[in-house]
Scaffold this motif. Structure first.
Motif, PDB file in Angstrom:
ATOM      1  N   SER A  65      -4.005   6.898 -62.897  1.00 32.19           N
ATOM      2  CA  SER A  65      -5.200   6.044 -63.198  1.00 32.19           C
ATOM      3  C   SER A  65      -5.196   4.613 -62.692  1.00 32.19           C
ATOM      4  O   SER A  65      -3.946   4.152 -62.590  1.00 32.19           O
ATOM      5  N   VAL A  66      -6.036   3.984 -62.393  1.00 27.74           N
ATOM      6  CA  VAL A  66      -6.136   2.456 -61.947  1.00 27.74           C
ATOM      7  C   VAL A  66      -7.038   1.848 -62.478  1.00 27.74           C
ATOM      8  O   VAL A  66      -8.418   2.288 -62.514  1.00 27.74           O
ATOM      9  N   ASN A  67      -6.673   0.640 -63.140  1.00 24.51           N
ATOM     10  CA  ASN A  67      -7.710  -0.264 -63.580  1.00 24.51           C
ATOM     11  C   ASN A  67      -7.290  -1.572 -63.458  1.00 24.51           C
ATOM     12  O   ASN A  67      -6.062  -2.062 -63.365  1.00 24.51           O
ATOM     13  N   THR A  68      -8.412  -2.546 -63.394  1.00 18.87           N
ATOM     14  CA  THR A  68      -8.170  -3.991 -63.064  1.00 18.87           C
ATOM     15  C   THR A  68      -8.751  -4.630 -64.397  1.00 18.87           C
ATOM     16  O   THR A  68      -9.660  -4.114 -64.941  1.00 18.87           O
ATOM     17  N   PHE A  69      -7.714  -5.603 -64.745  1.00 12.58           N
ATOM     18  CA  PHE A  69      -8.082  -6.408 -66.092  1.00 12.58           C
ATOM     19  C   PHE A  69      -8.023  -7.826 -65.787  1.00 12.58           C
ATOM     20  O   PHE A  69      -7.202  -8.366 -64.878  1.00 12.58           O
ATOM     21  N   THR A  70      -8.755  -8.782 -66.626  1.00 18.02           N
ATOM     22  CA  THR A  70      -8.470 -10.101 -66.457  1.00 18.02           C
ATOM     23  C   THR A  70      -8.118 -10.438 -67.917  1.00 18.02           C
ATOM     24  O   THR A  70      -8.568 -10.055 -68.934  1.00 18.02           O
ATOM     25  N   LEU A  71      -6.978 -11.245 -67.887  1.00 20.49           N
ATOM     26  CA  LEU A  71      -6.569 -11.746 -69.376  1.00 20.49           C
ATOM     27  C   LEU A  71      -7.545 -12.431 -70.127  1.00 20.49           C
ATOM     28  O   LEU A  71      -8.362 -13.416 -69.738  1.00 20.49           O
ATOM     29  N   GLY A  72      -7.619 -11.934 -71.272  1.00 15.94           N
ATOM     30  CA  GLY A  72      -8.524 -12.876 -72.305  1.00 15.94           C
ATOM     31  C   GLY A  72      -9.822 -12.043 -72.297  1.00 15.94           C
ATOM     32  O   GLY A  72     -10.786 -12.491 -72.853  1.00 15.94           O
ATOM     33  N   VAL A  73     -10.248 -11.155 -71.153  1.00 13.32           N
ATOM     34  CA  VAL A  73     -11.704 -10.595 -70.960  1.00 13.32           C
ATOM     35  C   VAL A  73     -11.739  -9.061 -71.610  1.00 13.32           C
ATOM     36  O   VAL A  73     -10.838  -8.398 -70.990  1.00 13.32           O
ATOM     37  N   GLU A  74     -12.397  -8.704 -72.406  1.00 11.09           N
ATOM     38  CA  GLU A  74     -12.524  -7.256 -72.635  1.00 11.09           C
ATOM     39  C   GLU A  74     -13.260  -6.590 -71.412  1.00 11.09           C
ATOM     40  O   GLU A  74     -13.905  -6.823 -70.947  1.00 11.09           O
ATOM     41  N   SER A  75     -12.329  -5.501 -71.272  1.00  8.41           N
ATOM     42  CA  SER A  75     -12.706  -4.654 -70.134  1.00  8.41           C
ATOM     43  C   SER A  75     -12.557  -3.107 -70.405  1.00  8.41           C
ATOM     44  O   SER A  75     -12.020  -2.766 -71.430  1.00  8.41           O
ATOM     45  N   GLU A  76     -13.313  -2.359 -69.512  1.00 10.69           N
ATOM     46  CA  GLU A  76     -13.256  -0.916 -69.481  1.00 10.69           C
ATOM     47  C   GLU A  76     -11.920  -0.408 -69.016  1.00 10.69           C
ATOM     48  O   GLU A  76     -11.685  -0.786 -67.869  1.00 10.69           O
ATOM     49  N   GLU A  77     -11.270   0.582 -69.890  1.00  7.36           N
ATOM     50  CA  GLU A  77      -9.946   1.256 -69.091  1.00  7.36           C
ATOM     51  C   GLU A  77     -10.390   2.804 -69.034  1.00  7.36           C
ATOM     52  O   GLU A  77     -10.862   3.220 -70.172  1.00  7.36           O
ATOM     53  N   GLY A  82      -9.735  10.586 -67.974  1.00  6.02           N
ATOM     54  CA  GLY A  82     -11.165  10.313 -67.850  1.00  6.02           C
ATOM     55  C   GLY A  82     -11.737   9.794 -68.994  1.00  6.02           C
ATOM     56  O   GLY A  82     -12.711   9.677 -69.314  1.00  6.02           O
ATOM     57  N   THR A  83     -10.764   9.420 -69.959  1.00  3.71           N
ATOM     58  CA  THR A  83     -11.171   8.746 -71.289  1.00  3.71           C
ATOM     59  C   THR A  83     -11.326   7.593 -71.104  1.00  3.71           C
ATOM     60  O   THR A  83     -10.554   6.799 -70.366  1.00  3.71           O
ATOM     61  N   THR A  84     -12.522   6.915 -71.573  1.00  5.06           N
ATOM     62  CA  THR A  84     -12.720   5.543 -71.141  1.00  5.06           C
ATOM     63  C   THR A  84     -12.671   4.910 -72.590  1.00  5.06           C
ATOM     64  O   THR A  84     -13.187   5.115 -73.678  1.00  5.06           O
ATOM     65  N   ARG A  85     -11.958   3.544 -72.586  1.00  6.28           N
ATOM     66  CA  ARG A  85     -12.023   2.787 -73.739  1.00  6.28           C
ATOM     67  C   ARG A  85     -12.051   1.134 -73.435  1.00  6.28           C
ATOM     68  O   ARG A  85     -11.881   0.973 -72.226  1.00  6.28           O
ATOM     69  N   MET A  86     -12.555   0.435 -74.464  1.00  4.91           N
ATOM     70  CA  MET A  86     -12.494  -0.992 -74.309  1.00  4.91           C
ATOM     71  C   MET A  86     -11.284  -1.570 -74.677  1.00  4.91           C
ATOM     72  O   MET A  86     -10.617  -1.110 -75.720  1.00  4.91           O
ATOM     73  N   VAL A  87     -10.677  -2.476 -73.842  1.00  8.95           N
ATOM     74  CA  VAL A  87      -9.315  -3.031 -74.442  1.00  8.95           C
ATOM     75  C   VAL A  87      -9.283  -4.314 -73.736  1.00  8.95           C
ATOM     76  O   VAL A  87     -10.060  -4.979 -72.836  1.00  8.95           O
ATOM     77  N   THR A  88      -8.705  -5.428 -74.536  1.00 10.37           N
ATOM     78  CA  THR A  88      -8.314  -6.759 -74.019  1.00 10.37           C
ATOM     79  C   THR A  88      -6.994  -6.756 -73.990  1.00 10.37           C
ATOM     80  O   THR A  88      -6.178  -6.722 -74.806  1.00 10.37           O
ATOM     81  N   TYR A  89      -6.415  -7.467 -72.764  1.00 13.94           N
ATOM     82  CA  TYR A  89      -4.932  -7.782 -72.323  1.00 13.94           C
ATOM     83  C   TYR A  89      -4.884  -9.318 -72.526  1.00 13.94           C
ATOM     84  O   TYR A  89      -6.054 -10.089 -72.298  1.00 13.94           O
ATOM     85  N   SER A  90      -3.954  -9.784 -73.264  1.00 14.56           N
ATOM     86  CA  SER A  90      -3.782 -11.203 -73.186  1.00 14.56           C
ATOM     87  C   SER A  90      -2.306 -11.390 -73.337  1.00 14.56           C
ATOM     88  O   SER A  90      -1.454 -10.576 -73.400  1.00 14.56           O
ATOM     89  N   MET A  91      -1.890 -12.817 -73.026  1.00 14.37           N
ATOM     90  CA  MET A  91      -0.327 -13.040 -72.927  1.00 14.37           C
ATOM     91  C   MET A  91       0.038 -13.959 -74.300  1.00 14.37           C
ATOM     92  O   MET A  91      -0.860 -14.689 -74.709  1.00 14.37           O
ATOM     93  N   GLU A  92       0.898 -13.289 -74.947  1.00 11.57           N
ATOM     94  CA  GLU A  92       1.254 -14.009 -76.372  1.00 11.57           C
ATOM     95  C   GLU A  92       2.811 -14.190 -76.222  1.00 11.57           C
ATOM     96  O   GLU A  92       3.566 -13.240 -76.468  1.00 11.57           O
ATOM     97  N   GLY A  93       3.162 -15.605 -76.199  1.00 13.64           N
ATOM     98  CA  GLY A  93       4.560 -15.765 -75.750  1.00 13.64           C
ATOM     99  C   GLY A  93       5.218 -15.059 -74.762  1.00 13.64           C
ATOM    100  O   GLY A  93       4.745 -15.135 -73.572  1.00 13.64           O
ATOM    101  N   ASP A  94       6.182 -14.380 -74.922  1.00 18.73           N
ATOM    102  CA  ASP A  94       6.720 -13.681 -73.799  1.00 18.73           C
ATOM    103  C   ASP A  94       6.159 -12.068 -73.697  1.00 18.73           C
ATOM    104  O   ASP A  94       6.929 -11.068 -73.116  1.00 18.73           O
ATOM    105  N   SER A  95       5.093 -11.604 -74.354  1.00 16.95           N
ATOM    106  CA  SER A  95       4.648 -10.482 -74.472  1.00 16.95           C
ATOM    107  C   SER A  95       3.424 -10.068 -73.765  1.00 16.95           C
ATOM    108  O   SER A  95       2.347 -10.997 -73.858  1.00 16.95           O
TER     109      SER A  95
END
Length: 141
Positions: A65-77, A82-95
């Protein structure tokens, strides 16, 4: 120290987990007969980064699978099956944290936070519903 996304590129093998990791996987929809395979999975990751945007390519169980995300922006994954979900990536400290408001399409909340223990070990803290656990992966060198 922030999580260096591009540093995750490589081949990884599951190396440890919490006692309730299997329960977490089942709550996420992994069938019981797949648990032994998931607990010992080896997978390939390719990451590319441009500013706050990153592309995540993962190959596991022969599926990619190949997905592109922008930190802090909800995106489709979309996963390799073939399963699609909404997700938000962010940086929290060292994670690097990913948050799914409805991982199962029925309101089940899931989040994980990945951090490097060292250059060759990633620890992921997981929370699905009321279950909390962790897993670790070692870089295959």
């Amino acid at each position: 120290m922030p999580f260096h996304i591009a540093k995750e590129t490589g081949t990884w093998k599951a190396s440890g987990n919490s006692d309730n990791y299997g329960e977490i996987l089942q709550k996420l929809g992994v069938p019981p007969d797949m648990l032994p395979k998931v607990l010992e999975i080896e997978y390939s990751v390719e990451m590319s980064v441009s500013g706050d945007t990153f592309t995540y390519k993962i190959t596991e169980f022969g599926q990619t699978s190949v997905n592109t995300f922008t930190l802090g922006v909800e995106s489709e994954e979309k996963d390799a099956w073939g399963t699609t979900r909404m997700v938000t990536y962010s940086m929290e400290g060292d994670s690097l944290v990913n948050t799914y408001p409805s991982v199962d399409g029925k309101g089940l909340k899931f989040s994980s936070a990945r951090r490097f223990v060292d250059d060759n070990t990633i620890r992921t803290e997981l929370k699905v519903g009321d279950l909390v656990g962790w897993s670790e992966a070692k870089r295959v060198v």
